[in-house]
Write an enzyme that holds these catalytic residues in place. Structure first.
Site: not given
Length: 165
Positions: A94, A144, A159, A162
């Site tokens: 949304h 994300t 994230r 490596k």
């Protein structure tokens, strides 16, 4: 392809032995309208919410994994991919709404997973994400944003941990 036919094929899939009869499962998924490559292995407890899914050859979809595509946005999985148990790939979300209702207008964005990707158990991949070839998504990660090829990503939000070159 009618919705009833899709739902019927998905219901049959649930009764096929969980880690056997992969040829029958491929046939059922193709009849339901999904694009399924050669030697794809899907655990019977995997859930498909829409037929707008493409899985490349020699890939594995683990138990209790949910692939939630929509008519407006696809999920495309490359060849030689492994998706572990209890993963969630969801194209819908949304827009941020006003304080009276934060979940504003709905939107759908595709998910694209490159060849050779390994997605660890209980990971989440959100709409609009492209995962580069050869990447590894650590167990429990929430992806994300898109990630480049040949990296290990993990965390919430995920994230780069490596390079895998």
């Amino acid at each position: 392809m009618t919705t009833i036919k899709f739902l019927f094929m998905m219901a049959i899939l649930r009764f096929v032995p969980r880690t056997r009869l992969f040829g029958l499962k491929r046939w059922l998924l193709r009849r339901a309208g999904l694009k399924i490559g050669k030697n794809v292995r899907v655990h019977s407890k995997a859930v498909f919410e829409d037929k707008n899914v493409e899985i490349g050859s020699n890939s594995w979809i683990g138990p209790d994994t949910w692939l939630i595509a929509s008519p407006k946005a696809h999920i495309r999985i490359g060849t030689n991919c492994d998706i572990a148990p209890k993963c969630l790939l969801v194209v819908g979300s949304h827009e941020m709404g006003a304080s009276q209702q934060r979940a504003g207008n709905g939107k759908s964005m595709p998910i694209e997973i490159g060849n050779g990707v390994w997605i660890g158990a209980r990971s989440v991949v959100l709409g609009g994400v492209k995962i580069g070839c050869g990447a590894v998504i650590a167990a429990g990660a929430v992806v994300t944003q898109s990630c480049p090829p040949n990296v290990l990503v993990g965390g919430v939000p995920a994230r780069i941990i490596k390079s895998l070159r």
